[in-house]
Design a protein around this motif. Structure first.
Motif, PDB file in Angstrom:
ATOM      1  N   ASN A  57      -4.149 -13.786  47.231  1.00  0.00           N
ATOM      2  CA  ASN A  57      -3.425 -13.555  48.341  1.00  0.00           C
ATOM      3  C   ASN A  57      -2.403 -14.524  48.255  1.00  0.00           C
ATOM      4  O   ASN A  57      -2.667 -15.744  48.989  1.00  0.00           O
ATOM      5  N   VAL A  58      -1.291 -14.370  47.474  1.00  0.00           N
ATOM      6  CA  VAL A  58      -0.305 -15.321  47.240  1.00  0.00           C
ATOM      7  C   VAL A  58       1.049 -15.040  48.312  1.00  0.00           C
ATOM      8  O   VAL A  58       1.479 -13.857  48.272  1.00  0.00           O
ATOM      9  N   SER A  59       1.566 -16.034  48.848  1.00  0.00           N
ATOM     10  CA  SER A  59       2.980 -15.613  49.517  1.00  0.00           C
ATOM     11  C   SER A  59       4.090 -15.927  48.330  1.00  0.00           C
ATOM     12  O   SER A  59       3.897 -16.848  47.689  1.00  0.00           O
ATOM     13  N   PRO A  60       4.638 -14.596  48.081  1.00  0.00           N
ATOM     14  CA  PRO A  60       5.738 -14.997  47.141  1.00  0.00           C
ATOM     15  C   PRO A  60       6.807 -15.728  47.716  1.00  0.00           C
ATOM     16  O   PRO A  60       7.816 -16.210  46.433  1.00  0.00           O
ATOM     17  N   ARG A  61       7.083 -16.201  48.815  1.00  0.00           N
ATOM     18  CA  ARG A  61       7.971 -16.819  49.223  1.00  0.00           C
ATOM     19  C   ARG A  61       7.793 -18.130  49.861  1.00  0.00           C
ATOM     20  O   ARG A  61       8.774 -18.966  50.281  1.00  0.00           O
ATOM     21  N   GLY A  62       6.571 -18.531  49.837  1.00  0.00           N
ATOM     22  CA  GLY A  62       6.324 -19.799  50.437  1.00  0.00           C
ATOM     23  C   GLY A  62       6.564 -21.089  49.776  1.00  0.00           C
ATOM     24  O   GLY A  62       7.105 -21.009  48.533  1.00  0.00           O
ATOM     25  N   PRO A  63       6.469 -22.210  50.023  1.00  0.00           N
ATOM     26  CA  PRO A  63       6.874 -23.383  49.480  1.00  0.00           C
ATOM     27  C   PRO A  63       6.013 -23.454  48.078  1.00  0.00           C
ATOM     28  O   PRO A  63       6.335 -24.241  47.265  1.00  0.00           O
ATOM     29  N   ARG A  64       4.816 -22.933  47.995  1.00  0.00           N
ATOM     30  CA  ARG A  64       4.124 -22.998  46.842  1.00  0.00           C
ATOM     31  C   ARG A  64       4.160 -21.952  45.865  1.00  0.00           C
ATOM     32  O   ARG A  64       3.797 -22.030  44.711  1.00  0.00           O
ATOM     33  N   ALA A  65       5.220 -20.931  46.094  1.00  0.00           N
ATOM     34  CA  ALA A  65       5.458 -19.714  45.373  1.00  0.00           C
ATOM     35  C   ALA A  65       5.939 -20.104  44.026  1.00  0.00           C
ATOM     36  O   ALA A  65       5.574 -19.595  43.084  1.00  0.00           O
ATOM     37  N   PRO A  66       7.061 -21.248  43.821  1.00  0.00           N
ATOM     38  CA  PRO A  66       7.555 -21.360  42.472  1.00  0.00           C
ATOM     39  C   PRO A  66       6.426 -21.784  41.640  1.00  0.00           C
ATOM     40  O   PRO A  66       6.486 -21.426  40.399  1.00  0.00           O
ATOM     41  N   TYR A  67       5.249 -22.523  42.023  1.00  0.00           N
ATOM     42  CA  TYR A  67       4.166 -22.689  41.219  1.00  0.00           C
ATOM     43  C   TYR A  67       3.156 -21.539  41.091  1.00  0.00           C
ATOM     44  O   TYR A  67       3.052 -21.303  39.932  1.00  0.00           O
ATOM     45  N   ASP A  68       2.921 -21.004  42.079  1.00  0.00           N
ATOM     46  CA  ASP A  68       1.600 -19.843  42.131  1.00  0.00           C
ATOM     47  C   ASP A  68       2.101 -18.774  41.255  1.00  0.00           C
ATOM     48  O   ASP A  68       1.641 -18.129  40.515  1.00  0.00           O
ATOM     49  N   GLU A  69       3.309 -18.375  41.682  1.00  0.00           N
ATOM     50  CA  GLU A  69       4.084 -16.985  41.365  1.00  0.00           C
ATOM     51  C   GLU A  69       4.380 -17.272  39.687  1.00  0.00           C
ATOM     52  O   GLU A  69       4.289 -16.345  38.836  1.00  0.00           O
ATOM     53  N   SER A  70       4.932 -18.332  39.282  1.00  0.00           N
ATOM     54  CA  SER A  70       5.297 -18.579  38.068  1.00  0.00           C
ATOM     55  C   SER A  70       4.002 -18.606  37.032  1.00  0.00           C
ATOM     56  O   SER A  70       4.257 -18.125  35.955  1.00  0.00           O
TER      57      SER A  70
END
Ligand SMILES: NC(=O)c1ccc[n+]([C@@H]2O[C@H](COP(=O)([O-])OP(=O)(O)OC[C@H]3O[C@@H](n4cnc5c(N)ncnc54)[C@H](O)[C@@H]3O)[C@@H](O)[C@H]2O)c1
Length: 325
Positions: free
Chosen positions: A139-152
């Protein structure tokens, strides 16, 4: 050149990478650490400086890996992992985990090397399933502040599976849950370095939110044991495994244990929680138990005492507070 197997560790001068280097050198591998020193430091591996089995190369994995004569296994651990860096270095992190992972996988194709990709519990985001098994899609936000880490990191997993399918690379993925131990940076923003730094300085421990959010903390040697088993077992091409401790604890309880271990008069203060900070985090490690015969061994108090000893020797670096991870 000796006939030893050659292991390349990207991020080998970092916290986890340097412990992995120790383990591989102890096992008589020829080890090359590739690191940009973005968040790691040569001091973390300086005890191997006179060992001809070890070399350290300053290189950014956003550039192709150096030309090696041969490589047997690549442990891909390069990436800033501290939440404070998600704000300060979002593009660097996203490109390290995307382009950097591509460079690692291309090197694996070239050398027919096995790869272990360091993923993270962050791929589960703020989980709606608890504890989290590998099959949970997150359940990851693709646009939130953690996204560059989580989504990459999610992209790194997708890319490694593409190389498994397209190029038959023997890539395996470890999803690492909160890990702690000596050589963490005191100012890296994760909750254990924060609390220990504050406790050792006699300052109040900063809890974000009401402290009822949970985490499960794994001592670094237990993590390295799981990583090595994942790398070494045959027949695990394309496997993904959670590695972490299942002993879940609230941040409020953790503050109490740290105060106890350090024996400090520090009190606890409360501040607002950062955006997207997950409520619950606990791995389901049944896959690692079954397929790797792996079990974490180091109790939290013992691991915290070891880590506190390490931090005591670096007291001059002690800094203040940041978010919980
Ligand atoms: N420690 C944890 O609790 C945890 C949890 C989940 C995942 N991980 C993953 O484990 C790996 C290691 O994390 P860590 O806690 O040791 O962090 P760390 O910051 O101590 O280590 C990361 C290392 O990678 C290097 N690095 C960063 N970007 C690079 C680049 N572009 N090129 C070359 N080197 C680069 C840094 O200099 C550092 O030495 C990371 O991939 C991280 O995402 C760690």
């Amino acid at each position: 050149m000796s006939g030893r197997d050659h292991a390349v560790v990207t991020g080998g001068a970092g916290f986890v990478g340097s412990h992995l280097v120790d383990d591989l050198v102890a096992d008589d591998y020829r080890v090359t650490a590739v690191d940009s020193f973005a968040s790691g430091t040569p001091e973390n591996v300086s005890h191997h400086a006179d060992d001809d089995r070890f070399s350290l190369l300053q290189r950014d994995v956003r550039d192709p890996l150096p030309d090696f004569d041969s490589v047997d296994v690549i442990y891909h651990f390069a990436s800033r992992a501290s939440p404070t860096h998600f704000d300060s270095h979002p593009i660097e992190i996203a490109m390290t985990n995307s382009l950097g992972t591509r460079h690692v996988l291309e090197a694996a194709v070239e050398h027919d090397a096995r790869v272990v990709v360091a993923s993270t519990s962050e791929v589960y985001g703020d989980p709606e399933v608890h504890p989290q098994p590998e099959s949970y899609r997150g359940n990851v936000s693709p646009r939130g502040p953690r996204a560059p880490y989580d989504e990459s990191k999610r992209f790194a997993e997708a890319l490694s599976m593409a190389y498994v399918r397209k190029h038959d690379v023997d890539a395996r993925t470890v999803r690492i849950f909160n890990t702690y131990g000596p050589r963490m940076q005191l100012d890296d923003g994760r909750v254990i370095p924060n609390f220990l730094s504050q406790a050792l300085a006699g300052d109040d421990l900063t809890v974000y939110g009401d402290g009822e959010q949970t985490r499960s903390f794994c001592y670094v040697t237990d993590l390295v044991d799981g990583i090595r088993r994942l790398a070494d077992r045959p027949g695990l091409q394309g496997a993904v495994m959670n590695v972490g401790n299942t002993n879940e604890i609230t941040i409020r309880e953790l503050a109490t244990v740290v105060r106890d271990v350090v024996d400090t008069p520090s009190e606890v203060t409360y501040e607002p929680r950062p955006t997207d900070d997950p409520d619950l985090r606990c791995p389901d490690v049944s896959t690692a138990r079954e397929r790797l015969d792996w079990e974490p061994k180091v109790p939290l108090r013992a691991g915290l005492a070891q880590t506190a000893d390490h931090f005591r020797t670096r007291r001059h670096e002690i800094v203040g507070s940041t978010p919980e991870d």
